[in-house]
Scaffold this motif. Structure first.
Motif, mmCIF file in Angstrom:
data_model
loop_
_atom_site.group_PDB
_atom_site.id
_atom_site.type_symbol
_atom_site.label_atom_id
_atom_site.label_comp_id
_atom_site.label_asym_id
_atom_site.label_seq_id
_atom_site.Cartn_x
_atom_site.Cartn_y
_atom_site.Cartn_z
ATOM 1 N N THR A 7 0.824 -1.216 0.000
ATOM 2 C CA THR A 7 0.000 0.000 0.000
ATOM 3 C C THR A 7 0.850 1.254 0.000
ATOM 4 O OG1 THR A 7 -0.128 -0.136 2.412
ATOM 5 C CG2 THR A 7 -1.954 -1.083 1.154
ATOM 6 N N ASP A 99 -7.378 -5.406 -9.587
ATOM 7 C CA ASP A 99 -6.328 -6.330 -9.173
ATOM 8 C C ASP A 99 -5.801 -7.171 -10.330
ATOM 9 O OD1 ASP A 99 -6.951 -5.370 -6.654
ATOM 10 O OD2 ASP A 99 -8.322 -7.028 -6.225
ATOM 11 N N ALA A 138 -5.119 -3.170 -2.810
ATOM 12 C CA ALA A 138 -5.368 -4.447 -2.117
ATOM 13 C C ALA A 138 -4.216 -5.409 -2.387
ATOM 14 C CB ALA A 138 -6.693 -5.042 -2.587
#
Length: 470
Positions: A7, A99, A138
């Motif tokens: 992150t 993702d 994520a």
């Protein structure tokens, strides 16, 4: 290359993926606009921006409209990133990107990191970063989506190594030795030498290699994760060097003829990828390896050979050798493995590039469902196919007055389709597809790096998993 998802954090320069319809980061907007950067696909700008009292380097990569940034486009952008010098220890900001697209981008960086410097005494400094930190929303989801990508990158790199190796470093026996040394748990490797091929009646394949001092052979690779019955069979053309035989090619066409083994290389790469990621599939890869050379022992125009299937072939042209090699493998695969489907892959006919260039491979098939599945899979993974017709009229063009068939048609047109029609005579009622990859298998330097592309590895691995899931 070590790929991590986080992150935040990452050392070295900052790399930001920017889209033409999403707006530029405020901290970089003024400097980027001053350089004319708009975020178009494949656009890059290298900036030096103020970070308090410290100047830092920042790289912007354009992704085009965000809706168009599919996994295929993301992989292409990742390859582009690998070609930019000085990116060691970078952090790449791709927040806001799905993702699966992030994982495809990371795969592109891995794939683009390939270099073939094996035969240089002073290899250049690698352009690709040794480590990549991707700043995402994520990390766990991205890590899961990326999990299978390193195995695929390994398979593609192996295919490139096999196709790029100089002809004296990758003769049929040396190619077979390379396969023997794989030592991947669960991947069985069997080599059939020239004596075994003669016992099996593979007269067409043997004829291709009889002019060379390096004997032909066949390698069988098996991955059986579901019991091994009715596997999907991949058949690869592995002419390790193609001089054209007694009807030789012009010199400038021979320079890159080591890549006539790219079909076999793709089969090996796909089998590596499936085994490395422990794919729940049953697949067999069969590659025929021969060197097409002129000598006193070479096959002559007008010779008649007996194929593994028992059908006889009049060899009118010694540079139409790939179909001779493949036909024996196709009938052998049918007889031994009773496969659910046969897919052969080969750099078979240069004529197809006048239509499809290097953007598509040609697809011929006797089964509409298999053809549709391959086409859809190719679109999804970025290895595109274009289906072309077969038919009785084409089949009559290879009838021979002295044998069951001849290996070329004598008229000036139809060389590509009659090659496929020739192969169709050896598959019976087994679902079959022929992939002619002459164009996309090799990059002649117009874009990217000269050499083998590894085309077919992603497609074959993906179709195996797709077929198994049905």
């Amino acid at each position: 290359m070590d790929v991590r998802f986080s992150t935040g954090g990452g050392d070295g320069i900052a790399v930001t993926l920017a889209f033409s319809d999403r707006g530029l980061p405020e901290t970089l907007k003024a400097a980027a606009e001053a350089r004319g950067f708009t975020g178009k696909a494949d656009e890059t700008v290298d900036l030096v921006v103020a970070d308090g009292a410290v100047a830092r380097r920042a790289l912007l990569i354009g992704g085009g409209p965000q809706a168009d940034f599919t996994p295929v486009a993301a992989t292409a952008a990742g390859r582009h990133l690998s070609a930019i010098a000085g990116l060691g220890g970078q952090a790449l900001d791709v927040r806001g990107v799905p993702d699966a697209v992030v994982a495809a981008f990371a795969f592109g960086v891995l794939d683009g990191a390939y270099r073939d410097d094996r035969y240089k005494t002073a290899p250049p400094t690698p352009l690709a970063p040794a480590a990549l930190t991707m700043i995402v929303d994520a990390p766990d989801a991205c890590t899961a989506d990326f999990a299978a990508m390193p195995a695929l990158a390994e398979g593609i790199a192996a295919a490139r190594d096999l196709a790029n190796a100089p002809p004296n470093r990758m003769t049929p026996p040396l190619f077979a030795d390379w396969c023997r040394a794989l030592a991947i748990p669960g991947l069985d490797v069997e080599v059939l030498d020239a004596e075994a091929l003669a016992a099996l009646g593979m007269g067409a394949l043997i004829g291709v290699g009889q002019g060379s001092a390096a004997p032909p052979c066949v390698v069988v690779l098996r991955w059986s994760a579901r019991g091994g019955e009715a596997p999907l069979a991949f058949i690869g053309k592995g002419v390790t060097f193609d001089s054209g035989g007694l009807l030789p090619k012009p010199a400038e066409e021979m320079w890159d003829m080591k890549y006539d083994r790219a079909g076999a290389a793709a089969v090996v790469g796909a089998m590596i990828a499936l085994a490395r990621r422990n794919a729940a599939v049953d697949a067999v890869g069969i590659i025929g390896l021969a060197e097409n050379m002129p000598s006193g022992a070479a096959q002559r125009p007008g010779d008649v050979v007996v194929s593994h299937s028992g059908q006889t072939i009049e060899v009118l042209h010694t540079d139409a050798e790939g179909r001779l090699l493949l036909c024996d493998l196709l009938s052998y695969a049918r007889a031994r493995f009773k496969p659910s489907a046969l897919i052969d892959i080969a750099t078979l006919t240069g004529g197809l590039t006048s239509v499809l260039t290097d953007q598509y491979a040609g697809l011929y098939a006797n089964d509409d469902a298999l053809a549709a599945s391959l086409t859809e899979t190719g679109e999804a993974c970025g290895e595109r196919l274009w289906r072309l017709p077969l038919g009785e009229a084409f089949d009559r063009m290879i009838d021979s007055p002295v044998a069951d068939m001849q290996n070329i048609c004598k008229v000036r047109w139809g060389g590509t389709v009659t090659a496929a029609q020739f192969l169709k005579r050896f598959v019976g009622d087994t679902p079959w597809a022929h992939l002619d990859i002459f164009g996309p298998a090799w990059n002649h330097g117009a874009k990217g790096r000269h050499g083998a592309t590894g085309y077919g590895v992603r497609l074959l691995a993906a179709i195996a998993e797709r077929q198994a899931a049905q």
